[in-house]
Write a protein that holds these residues in place. Structure first.
Motif, PDB file in Angstrom:
ATOM      1  N   ALA A   1      38.490  39.429  32.237  1.00 48.86           N
ATOM      2  CA  ALA A   1      37.489  40.425  32.607  1.00 48.86           C
ATOM      3  C   ALA A   1      36.087  39.882  32.397  1.00 48.86           C
ATOM      4  CB  ALA A   1      37.699  41.702  31.796  1.00 48.86           C
ATOM      5  N   SER A   2      35.870  39.060  31.368  1.00 50.87           N
ATOM      6  CA  SER A   2      34.554  38.494  31.104  1.00 50.87           C
ATOM      7  C   SER A   2      34.149  37.549  32.228  1.00 50.87           C
ATOM      8  CB  SER A   2      34.556  37.752  29.768  1.00 50.87           C
ATOM      9  OG  SER A   2      34.840  38.635  28.705  1.00 50.87           O
TER      10      SER A   2
ATOM     11  N   GLU B   1      44.531  39.019  36.262  1.00 53.24           N
ATOM     12  CA  GLU B   1      44.349  39.148  34.822  1.00 53.24           C
ATOM     13  C   GLU B   1      45.639  38.870  34.058  1.00 53.24           C
ATOM     14  OE1 GLU B   1      44.377  43.376  36.642  1.00 53.24           O
ATOM     15  OE2 GLU B   1      43.554  41.389  37.079  1.00 53.24           O
TER      16      GLU B   1
ATOM     17  N   ARG C   1      35.419  35.382  44.128  1.00 52.19           N
ATOM     18  CA  ARG C   1      35.886  36.608  43.482  1.00 52.19           C
ATOM     19  C   ARG C   1      37.129  37.167  44.149  1.00 52.19           C
ATOM     20  NH1 ARG C   1      31.958  41.511  44.223  1.00 52.19           N
ATOM     21  NH2 ARG C   1      32.918  41.344  46.288  1.00 52.19           N
TER      22      ARG C   1
ATOM     23  N   THR D   1      33.187  39.598  35.217  1.00 51.06           N
ATOM     24  CA  THR D   1      31.879  40.219  35.005  1.00 51.06           C
ATOM     25  C   THR D   1      30.763  39.224  35.226  1.00 51.06           C
ATOM     26  OG1 THR D   1      32.818  41.771  33.415  1.00 51.06           O
ATOM     27  CG2 THR D   1      30.439  41.434  33.333  1.00 51.06           C
ATOM     28  N   GLU D   2      30.937  38.003  34.718  1.00 49.07           N
ATOM     29  CA  GLU D   2      29.933  36.964  34.910  1.00 49.07           C
ATOM     30  C   GLU D   2      29.770  36.632  36.392  1.00 49.07           C
ATOM     31  OE1 GLU D   2      27.993  34.765  32.188  1.00 49.07           O
ATOM     32  OE2 GLU D   2      28.080  36.961  32.193  1.00 49.07           O
TER      33      GLU D   2
ATOM     34  N   ASP E   1      30.344  38.605  38.954  1.00 52.07           N
ATOM     35  CA  ASP E   1      29.630  39.712  39.590  1.00 52.07           C
ATOM     36  C   ASP E   1      28.128  39.620  39.320  1.00 52.07           C
ATOM     37  OD1 ASP E   1      31.838  40.857  40.772  1.00 52.07           O
ATOM     38  OD2 ASP E   1      32.270  42.201  39.094  1.00 52.07           O
ATOM     39  N   ARG E   2      27.777  39.204  38.107  1.00 47.64           N
ATOM     40  CA  ARG E   2      26.356  39.079  37.763  1.00 47.64           C
ATOM     41  C   ARG E   2      25.700  37.968  38.575  1.00 47.64           C
ATOM     42  NH1 ARG E   2      23.153  36.615  33.712  1.00 47.64           N
ATOM     43  NH2 ARG E   2      24.937  35.440  32.920  1.00 47.64           N
TER      44      ARG E   2
END
Length: 320
Positions: free
Chosen positions: A109-110, A34, A227, A113-114, A116-117
């Motif tokens: 972070a976005s 990050e 990831r 998150t994407e 992970d989805r």
């Protein structure tokens, strides 16, 4: 990022950091993905703002003669007002540019998150068929026993069933695949027996990226590796409205291509395109490969078993 770190980044962009400060900034960037993403965002914003200010300054301030008489008080006031208006305009424009950059490049972070989805939805959906294209400037040279990967078709059923159909220049097909328990290889007629292995990875080598650690046939495994071993950042949207992610390998110690692009439907999580770039060349093959979605439909259970891809009288060798 705290105030001191922002000062370090600004100092770096202005070229005024000491060696000690550069070391401090370098350590911070390497400390976490990050941090690297935040640093990249600030560099992109700085570059775009610099270009905007250069253009606006050129357009707003005409060239003046080298020697001018001393300006009158009234002229000085007009010049001061003009410069003040220009600065105010640039500040407002900078705010607009910052919002645009931030909107098109959401925080790290976005992206995480994407990703992970997408991992959660990797096993959903129907069977999918993809076309494979090489992106290298020079065409791949096939061998006598190895057909090119360019224009091959990859059929996938998650989590670990696939069929890869490659074609020799003379039209003969070489088909490899796995039903999730056994892998198999069906060479062209006259080029040898059909081989079947209890190792599901035995014949996956030709699948783009597999020998380098990203076996596209197992999408969930691919995404987990992205990831864990890559720095992932957003790419905005393509012309079709698909959302993009860019994954850059953290270290040469990790296997896998140097860079991966992933384009997907944000509503369904279906991946429409992946690009593997900078793949190691130890085993030959192309440097860059694109995999594009052709269709989604049920292929049936027999499709992922070897008998569906050769005549019944072909010789079959069970390897282990």
């Amino acid at each position: 990022m705290n105030h001191d770190l922002r000062q370090l980044v600004n100092g770096y962009l202005d070229g005024v950091l000491t060696e000690e400060q550069e070391g401090e900034l370098n350590a911070w960037v390497k400390a976490a993905p990050e941090n690297a993403a935040a640093f990249a965002d600030m560099v992109r914003f700085h570059d775009r703002l610099h270009n905007v200010m250069r253009i606006q300054t050129t357009n707003a301030t005409p060239n003046e003669p080298q020697a001018n008489p001393a300006p009158t008080r009234e002229a000085r006031l007009r010049r001061y007002w003009r410069r003040g208006a220009l600065v105010s305009g640039l500040v407002a424009l900078a705010a607009v540019v910052f919002v645009a950059v931030w909107s098109s490049n959401p925080p790290q972070a976005s992206a995480a998150t994407e990703l992970d989805r997408l991992i959660e939805r990797a096993d959903e959906g129907r069977d999918r068929s993809y076309r494979i294209r090489t992106l290298d400037a020079a065409p791949e040279q096939p061998g006598e026993r190895r057909p090119p990967i360019d224009e091959a078709t990859l059929h996938v059923r998650q989590p670990d069933q696939y069929v890869l159909v490659r074609k020799f220049p003379d039209g003969r097909l070489f088909v490899t695949g796995s039903d999730g328990e056994k892998s198999w290889s069906v060479p062209p007629v006259g080029a040898g027996a059909v081989r079947v292995s209890g190792d599901p990875l035995r014949f996956r080598g030709p699948v783009p990226g597999h020998q380098h650690g990203v076996p596209f046939a197992d999408l969930r495994s691919d995404l987990v590796q992205l990831r864990d071993a890559y720095v992932v950042s957003p790419l905005g949207q393509d012309a079709a409205g698909n959302r993009g992610l860019l994954a850059v390998k953290k270290s040469a110690a990790y296997r896998g291509p140097n860079r991966v692009e992933l384009w997907y439907d944000a509503a369904t999580g279906v991946i429409h395109r992946m690009v593997f770039a900078g793949m190691p060349k130890a085993r030959g093959g192309p440097d860059s490969v694109a995999i594009e979605l052709l269709e989604q439909r049920e292929l049936g259970n027999d499709f992922f078993r070897h008998p569906a891809h050769h005549a019944a009288d072909r010789r079959v060798i069970e390897e282990d």
